[in-house]
Write a protein that holds these residues in place. Structure first.
Motif, PDB file in Angstrom:
ATOM      1  N   ARG B  20       0.814  -1.212   0.000  1.00 44.50           N
ATOM      2  CA  ARG B  20       0.000   0.000   0.000  1.00 44.50           C
ATOM      3  C   ARG B  20       0.848   1.264   0.000  1.00 44.50           C
ATOM      4  NH1 ARG B  20      -4.493   1.862   2.803  1.00 44.50           N
ATOM      5  NH2 ARG B  20      -4.582   3.011   0.849  1.00 44.50           N
ATOM      6  N   ILE B  21       2.172   1.094  -0.042  1.00 48.33           N
ATOM      7  CA  ILE B  21       3.067   2.244  -0.090  1.00 48.33           C
ATOM      8  C   ILE B  21       3.250   2.595  -1.576  1.00 48.33           C
ATOM      9  CG2 ILE B  21       5.376   3.063   0.582  1.00 48.33           C
ATOM     10  CD1 ILE B  21       3.579   2.279   3.015  1.00 48.33           C
ATOM     11  N   PRO B  22       3.272   3.835  -2.024  1.00 45.88           N
ATOM     12  CA  PRO B  22       3.350   5.065  -1.241  1.00 45.88           C
ATOM     13  C   PRO B  22       2.033   5.419  -0.520  1.00 45.88           C
ATOM     14  CG  PRO B  22       3.083   5.587  -3.565  1.00 45.88           C
ATOM     15  CD  PRO B  22       3.237   4.090  -3.468  1.00 45.88           C
ATOM     16  N   HIS B  23       2.242   6.040   0.647  1.00 45.65           N
ATOM     17  CA  HIS B  23       1.106   6.456   1.459  1.00 45.65           C
ATOM     18  C   HIS B  23       0.633   7.842   1.029  1.00 45.65           C
ATOM     19  CE1 HIS B  23       3.982   9.076   3.248  1.00 45.65           C
ATOM     20  NE2 HIS B  23       4.768   8.044   3.528  1.00 45.65           N
ATOM     21  N   ILE B  24      -0.445   8.320   1.633  1.00 44.75           N
ATOM     22  CA  ILE B  24      -1.028   9.608   1.208  1.00 44.75           C
ATOM     23  C   ILE B  24      -0.439  10.807   1.951  1.00 44.75           C
ATOM     24  CG2 ILE B  24      -3.268   8.564   0.642  1.00 44.75           C
ATOM     25  CD1 ILE B  24      -4.213  10.198   3.294  1.00 44.75           C
ATOM     26  N   TRP B  25       0.402  10.562   2.975  1.00 51.18           N
ATOM     27  CA  TRP B  25       0.838  11.677   3.819  1.00 51.18           C
ATOM     28  C   TRP B  25       1.779  12.620   3.071  1.00 51.18           C
ATOM     29  CZ3 TRP B  25       1.609   7.121   7.578  1.00 51.18           C
ATOM     30  CH2 TRP B  25       0.376   6.837   8.219  1.00 51.18           C
ATOM     31  N   CYS B  26       1.607  13.927   3.300  1.00 54.76           N
ATOM     32  CA  CYS B  26       2.389  14.957   2.603  1.00 54.76           C
ATOM     33  C   CYS B  26       3.850  14.928   3.064  1.00 54.76           C
ATOM     34  CB  CYS B  26       1.872  16.358   2.930  1.00 54.76           C
ATOM     35  SG  CYS B  26       0.128  16.616   2.651  1.00 54.76           S
ATOM     36  N   PRO B  27       4.749  15.473   2.230  1.00 53.14           N
ATOM     37  CA  PRO B  27       6.126  15.657   2.694  1.00 53.14           C
ATOM     38  C   PRO B  27       6.110  16.583   3.915  1.00 53.14           C
ATOM     39  CG  PRO B  27       5.925  16.126   0.331  1.00 53.14           C
ATOM     40  CD  PRO B  27       4.532  15.945   0.849  1.00 53.14           C
ATOM     41  N   GLY B  28       6.873  16.233   4.934  1.00 53.88           N
ATOM     42  CA  GLY B  28       6.949  17.070   6.131  1.00 53.88           C
ATOM     43  C   GLY B  28       5.861  16.787   7.144  1.00 53.88           C
ATOM     44  N   CYS B  29       4.918  15.916   6.800  1.00 52.40           N
ATOM     45  CA  CYS B  29       3.839  15.557   7.737  1.00 52.40           C
ATOM     46  C   CYS B  29       4.415  14.740   8.900  1.00 52.40           C
ATOM     47  CB  CYS B  29       2.778  14.731   7.017  1.00 52.40           C
ATOM     48  SG  CYS B  29       1.474  14.183   8.139  1.00 52.40           S
ATOM     49  N   GLY B  30       3.913  14.977  10.083  1.00 52.05           N
ATOM     50  CA  GLY B  30       4.441  14.275  11.244  1.00 52.05           C
ATOM     51  C   GLY B  30       3.795  12.928  11.540  1.00 52.05           C
ATOM     52  N   ILE B  31       2.727  12.613  10.840  1.00 52.90           N
ATOM     53  CA  ILE B  31       1.983  11.394  11.190  1.00 52.90           C
ATOM     54  C   ILE B  31       2.846  10.139  11.032  1.00 52.90           C
ATOM     55  CG2 ILE B  31      -0.022   9.940  10.646  1.00 52.90           C
ATOM     56  CD1 ILE B  31      -1.445  12.506   9.659  1.00 52.90           C
ATOM     57  N   GLY B  32       3.626  10.106   9.930  1.00 56.09           N
ATOM     58  CA  GLY B  32       4.408   8.896   9.638  1.00 56.09           C
ATOM     59  C   GLY B  32       5.345   8.511  10.768  1.00 56.09           C
ATOM     60  N   THR B  33       5.955   9.512  11.394  1.00 56.86           N
ATOM     61  CA  THR B  33       6.888   9.233  12.487  1.00 56.86           C
ATOM     62  C   THR B  33       6.154   8.628  13.685  1.00 56.86           C
ATOM     63  OG1 THR B  33       8.098  11.163  11.763  1.00 56.86           O
ATOM     64  CG2 THR B  33       8.706  10.258  13.892  1.00 56.86           C
ATOM     65  N   VAL B  34       4.996   9.172  13.972  1.00 55.51           N
ATOM     66  CA  VAL B  34       4.205   8.644  15.084  1.00 55.51           C
ATOM     67  C   VAL B  34       3.765   7.214  14.766  1.00 55.51           C
ATOM     68  CG1 VAL B  34       2.202   9.033  16.567  1.00 55.51           C
ATOM     69  CG2 VAL B  34       3.355  10.984  15.492  1.00 55.51           C
ATOM     70  N   PHE B  35       3.394   7.022  13.521  1.00 54.79           N
ATOM     71  CA  PHE B  35       2.982   5.698  13.056  1.00 54.79           C
ATOM     72  C   PHE B  35       4.136   4.704  13.236  1.00 54.79           C
ATOM     73  CE2 PHE B  35       2.351   2.767   9.347  1.00 54.79           C
ATOM     74  CZ  PHE B  35       1.153   2.206   9.749  1.00 54.79           C
ATOM     75  N   SER B  36       5.344   5.106  12.816  1.00 57.03           N
ATOM     76  CA  SER B  36       6.511   4.215  12.965  1.00 57.03           C
ATOM     77  C   SER B  36       6.770   3.894  14.428  1.00 57.03           C
ATOM     78  CB  SER B  36       7.767   4.868  12.386  1.00 57.03           C
ATOM     79  OG  SER B  36       7.625   5.001  11.016  1.00 57.03           O
ATOM     80  N   SER B  37       6.708   4.924  15.273  1.00 61.93           N
ATOM     81  CA  SER B  37       6.929   4.687  16.706  1.00 61.93           C
ATOM     82  C   SER B  37       5.906   3.694  17.241  1.00 61.93           C
ATOM     83  CB  SER B  37       6.809   5.985  17.493  1.00 61.93           C
ATOM     84  OG  SER B  37       7.902   6.806  17.215  1.00 61.93           O
ATOM     85  N   SER B  38       4.683   3.810  16.769  1.00 66.43           N
ATOM     86  CA  SER B  38       3.628   2.899  17.232  1.00 66.43           C
ATOM     87  C   SER B  38       3.952   1.468  16.823  1.00 66.43           C
ATOM     88  CB  SER B  38       2.278   3.316  16.651  1.00 66.43           C
ATOM     89  OG  SER B  38       2.015   4.659  16.943  1.00 66.43           O
ATOM     90  N   LEU B  39       4.432   1.314  15.591  1.00 62.06           N
ATOM     91  CA  LEU B  39       4.755  -0.037  15.126  1.00 62.06           C
ATOM     92  C   LEU B  39       5.951  -0.601  15.890  1.00 62.06           C
ATOM     93  CD1 LEU B  39       4.233   0.074  11.255  1.00 62.06           C
ATOM     94  CD2 LEU B  39       2.595  -0.357  13.074  1.00 62.06           C
ATOM     95  N   ILE B  40       6.947   0.252  16.130  1.00 59.73           N
ATOM     96  CA  ILE B  40       8.120  -0.217  16.887  1.00 59.73           C
ATOM     97  C   ILE B  40       7.666  -0.661  18.278  1.00 59.73           C
ATOM     98  CG2 ILE B  40      10.310   0.505  17.954  1.00 59.73           C
ATOM     99  CD1 ILE B  40      10.595   2.446  15.479  1.00 59.73           C
ATOM    100  N   ALA B  41       6.774   0.110  18.867  1.00 57.27           N
ATOM    101  CA  ALA B  41       6.274  -0.236  20.204  1.00 57.27           C
ATOM    102  C   ALA B  41       5.502  -1.553  20.160  1.00 57.27           C
ATOM    103  CB  ALA B  41       5.392   0.889  20.736  1.00 57.27           C
ATOM    104  N   ILE B  42       4.667  -1.714  19.149  1.00 56.21           N
ATOM    105  CA  ILE B  42       3.891  -2.954  19.033  1.00 56.21           C
ATOM    106  C   ILE B  42       4.847  -4.141  18.936  1.00 56.21           C
ATOM    107  CG2 ILE B  42       2.407  -4.267  17.439  1.00 56.21           C
ATOM    108  CD1 ILE B  42       0.911  -1.583  16.893  1.00 56.21           C
ATOM    109  N   ARG B  43       5.897  -3.959  18.114  1.00 56.70           N
ATOM    110  CA  ARG B  43       6.877  -5.039  17.967  1.00 56.70           C
ATOM    111  C   ARG B  43       7.607  -5.293  19.283  1.00 56.70           C
ATOM    112  NH1 ARG B  43       9.799  -5.874  12.660  1.00 56.70           N
ATOM    113  NH2 ARG B  43       7.797  -6.910  12.470  1.00 56.70           N
ATOM    114  N   SER B  44       7.956  -4.217  19.979  1.00 55.13           N
ATOM    115  CA  SER B  44       8.806  -4.380  21.162  1.00 55.13           C
ATOM    116  C   SER B  44       8.071  -5.039  22.334  1.00 55.13           C
ATOM    117  CB  SER B  44       9.392  -3.034  21.596  1.00 55.13           C
ATOM    118  OG  SER B  44       8.376  -2.264  22.177  1.00 55.13           O
ATOM    119  N   THR B  45       6.755  -5.060  22.292  1.00 54.70           N
ATOM    120  CA  THR B  45       6.057  -5.737  23.395  1.00 54.70           C
ATOM    121  C   THR B  45       6.259  -7.243  23.320  1.00 54.70           C
ATOM    122  OG1 THR B  45       4.020  -6.051  22.130  1.00 54.70           O
ATOM    123  CG2 THR B  45       4.178  -4.029  23.442  1.00 54.70           C
ATOM    124  N   GLY B  46       6.637  -7.724  22.143  1.00 58.77           N
ATOM    125  CA  GLY B  46       6.848  -9.156  21.987  1.00 58.77           C
ATOM    126  C   GLY B  46       5.556  -9.943  21.887  1.00 58.77           C
TER     127      GLY B  46
END
Ligand code: TPP
Ligand code: SF4
Ligand code: MG
Lengths: 382, 274
Positions: B20-46
């Motif tokens: 589904r990539i490329p995503h719709i978020w604009c260049p410079g949008c902050g959502i993607g970073t928050v999204f990545s952090s969320s995924l890293i957190a989901i992974r890190s819970t094991g």
């Protein structure tokens, strides 16, 4: 734990009979918001669901109630909500979500007279077109109409079976009179109750396409937590469930979600024909209004007029072919409903001018009497 | 946007719907970073990925559900929390994450947030606060600062914004944190904590919307990031009533609240089983 199916003979009002029907159908999640005259359904579910290992939650409004039952269904539970006019209006957007995500659930509307707050404690059948078209966009819906506590018990089971088979929200369009009327209700042995459940995926999880339809046009449904990693969205989507913003994808998806109903009309639509074989005047009615209609047919027959009744158990999808066929062979059609002409419009459409169609109806707040109907029958043959 | 757009193999590939990539978020949008952090957190819970479900409402942030390779539900505007509520109650084994925008969760969906927090519904709610309605072109939200310009407040916002941690606290949320998308380490840590605990957890994340809020207020993405950096006041354990979100005065960040009380499901079980 108490049994889910309370086999035996009971004296119940329609609301309670509906709740018992839901439990017998396997409903294990109810989210709702109190509203007259549907409140007793929620109250009864709040008592009974914990007895059978289910969950009841009173939400903050009807919007969230509808959202919650969709979420519960996506996690695998048979789920239901119940409301009346004002709450029904609030549920509309999420009915569309259920249609588009193809999420089975049952919504009961114990109709009261509207518009707006209307007559909270008095019955009507004024939400029938809202049931058909109340959520935006073009879609098909299934709506049933019960005439008694016994019938709402069975129709609630039917509603669950249809919602599971075709994967969509199914509406039970009851009314205050049926909801509050207490009558004998026989609950059969659970072995006599036939239950259906949604089609389920087989085969490799990584190859599963959540919206690839099976033989009857309905796709198998994977639940949250099963490892299929599904994506469900209210956006127009393809077989993967992924959004596709084109007219072609729109045509394909809407054709499919309407087609699964249109192609199975014979399996979905249920009617009862009463003294119609030789009828010269045919009544078309549903729900509470069929009780006066039945009495009117008998009275007209007493008076030597060949009257009959097409009693719609399923109002949506509308039994178009049956009404067309009737219009060809009777002298007149009479729609009997507690509004100023909603299903009447459908009857007129399907009569295609072959027979005159008149309405017996009013804006709600009291039942239609058999006498009013007999009058109209006489006018039709006179 | 962040690394999830890069053509190389990404460490989160398993959790991303790469088709589904490329995503719709604009260049410079902050959502993607928050999204990545969320995924890293989901992974890190094991935890087993199949036991986590993501629910979003409608908005640019709401599109998050469409990019995560987990059971994911993109619902209606404002209704992610009640949908998630039904899902969690029907299958208590699921960890249910709500990922949505400030408009979705606090304007049209505000009532649901209030009640889910009151019930201590066992959900993790991540709110990307970009101070406006990004998706519809930068209109005022319930989080837009007083006097800020948006497409529906061209002369300045006459309204006062919510202070979300304080709102969450008053409603009964049992875990409350606020970070910016620059504080990825703290943010990921907070999301991980939220995912591994029981109860209603709320994490607000400030993230720039250069296309909407930024353009109207003459703030480039980099300007907003500078504000986040310069105005951040990290104060773990701060009283939510004393936290501020003011692009000039300062932005209180931290984990403010964490305490235990029974969840809806625990209380329901207790009162219904005797
Ligand atoms: C019922 C309804 N009203 C309005 C909209 C239009 N709409 C879509 S997204 C949105 C605002 C989203 O803002 P926010 O939640 O802050 O998300 P962002 O785009 O900023 O991430 C609105 C008003 C809608 N989809 N549904
Ligand atoms: S409009 Fe704003 S919030 Fe939406 S993707 Fe663009 S920058 Fe992000
Ligand atoms: Mg926003």
């Amino acid at each position: 734990m108490e049994p889910a199916v309370l086999t035996g003979e009971h004296f119940l009002n329609g609301d309670v009979a509906c709740a018992e029907g839901a439990l017998a159908a396997g409903c294990r999640f109810f989210a709702g918001y109190p509203i007259t005259p549907a409140t007793e359904i929620a109250e009864h579910m709040s008592k009974r669901l914990p007895q059978v290992g289910g969950v009841f939650i009173q939400m903050e409004d009807e919007i969230s109630a509808m959202a919650a039952i969709l979420g519960a269904s996506c996690a695998g539970a048979k789920s239901m909500t119940a409301t009346s006019g004002p709450g029904f209006s609030l549920m509309m957007e999420n009915i569309g979500l259920g249609i588009t995500m193809e999420t089975p659930c049952v919504l009961v509307n114990v109709q009261r007279a509207g518009p707006s707050t209307g007559l909270p404690t008095l019955g009507a059948q004024g939400d029938m077109m809202q049931a058909r078209w109340g959520s935006h966009g073009h879609y098909e819906i299934i709506a049933l109409a019960p005439a008694s506590p016994q019938e709402i018990f069975y129709q609630t089971i039917t509603a669950f079976n249809l919602s599971e088979t075709y994967r969509l929200p199914v509406l039970i369009m009851a009314d205050e009179i049926v909801g509050h009327l207490s009558e004998r209700v026989i609950i059969p042995d659970s072995s006599k109750i036939k239950l259906r459940s949604r089609p389920r995926p087989k085969g490799r999880k990584d190859r599963f396409l959540p919206y690839r339809p099976g033989a009857n046009g309905v796709a198998p449904m994977a639940h949250a937590g099963e490892g299929y990693m599904v994506h469900f969205t209210g956006l127009t989507h393809d077989e993967k469930g992924y959004p596709v913003m084109t007219a072609e994808a729109q045509a394909e998806m809407v054709d499919r979600i309407t087609g699964k109903i249109r192609k199975n009309l014979d399996r979905i639509i249920q009617v009862e024909r009463y003294r119609l074989e030789d009828a010269e005047v045919a009544l078309i009615s549903y729900g509470i209004s069929t009780r006066s209609s039945l009495a009117a047919v008998d009275e007209a027959r007493e008076q030597g007029i060949k009257a009959g009744l097409l009693r719609l158990l399923t109002v949506w999808p509308f039994p178009e072919d049956m009404v067309r066929e009737l219009a060809k062979r009777v002298k007149g059609l009479i729609t009997v409903e507690l509004n100023l002409g909603q299903i009447h419009l459908e009857v007129q459409r399907c009569a295609e001018g072959r027979a005159p169609v008149v309405l017996v109806g009013h804006a709600g707040g009291s039942v239609i009497t058999p006498e009013e109907i007999v009058e109209k029958i006489k006018e039709q043959v006179g | 946007m962040n690394g999830s757009t890069s053509s190389q193999k990404h460490p989160l590939d398993g959790l991303l719907r790469t088709d589904r990539i490329p995503h719709i978020w604009c260049p410079g949008c902050g959502i993607g970073t928050v999204f990545s952090s969320s995924l890293i957190a989901i992974r890190s819970t094991g935890a087993e990925p199949m036991k986590t479900a993501v629910v979003s409402g409608i908005g640019c942030t709401g599109r998050g559900a469409g990019y995560v390779n987990l059971d994911s539900y993109h619902t209606t505007h404002g209704r992610a929390i009640p949908f998630a509520t039904g899902m969690k109650l029907a299958n208590p084994e699921l960890s249910v994450v709500v990922f949505s925008g400030d408009g979705d969760l606090f304007a049209i969906g505000g009532n649901h947030f209030i009640h889910a927090a009151r019930r201590n519904m066992d959900l993790t709610v991540i709110c990307v606060n970009n101070l406006n309605y990004g998706m519809t072109g930068g209109q005022a939200a319930a989080t837009t600062p007083y006097l800020a310009k948006t497409s529906t407040t061209p002369l300045g916002n006459p309204e006062a914004p919510f202070n979300l941690p304080l709102l969450a606290y008053a409603c009964g949320a049992t875990y409350i944190a606020r970070w910016t998308m620059l504080h990825t380490r703290d943010l990921t840590q907070s999301i991980t904590e939220a995912l591994t605990r029981t109860g209603f957890s709320f994490i607000e994340v400030l993230a720039p919307c250069p296309t909407g809020y930024g353009r109207k207020n003459k703030l480039k993405a980099s300007d907003l990031l500078k504000v986040y950096q310069e105005k951040a006041i990290v104060k773990n354990g701060a009283n939510p009533a004393e936290t501020i979100l003011d692009l000039e005065q300062g932005i209180t960040l931290g984990k403010f609240v964490e305490y235990d009380r029974p969840t809806f499901a625990q209380n329901y079980k207790a009162v219904t089983s005797d």
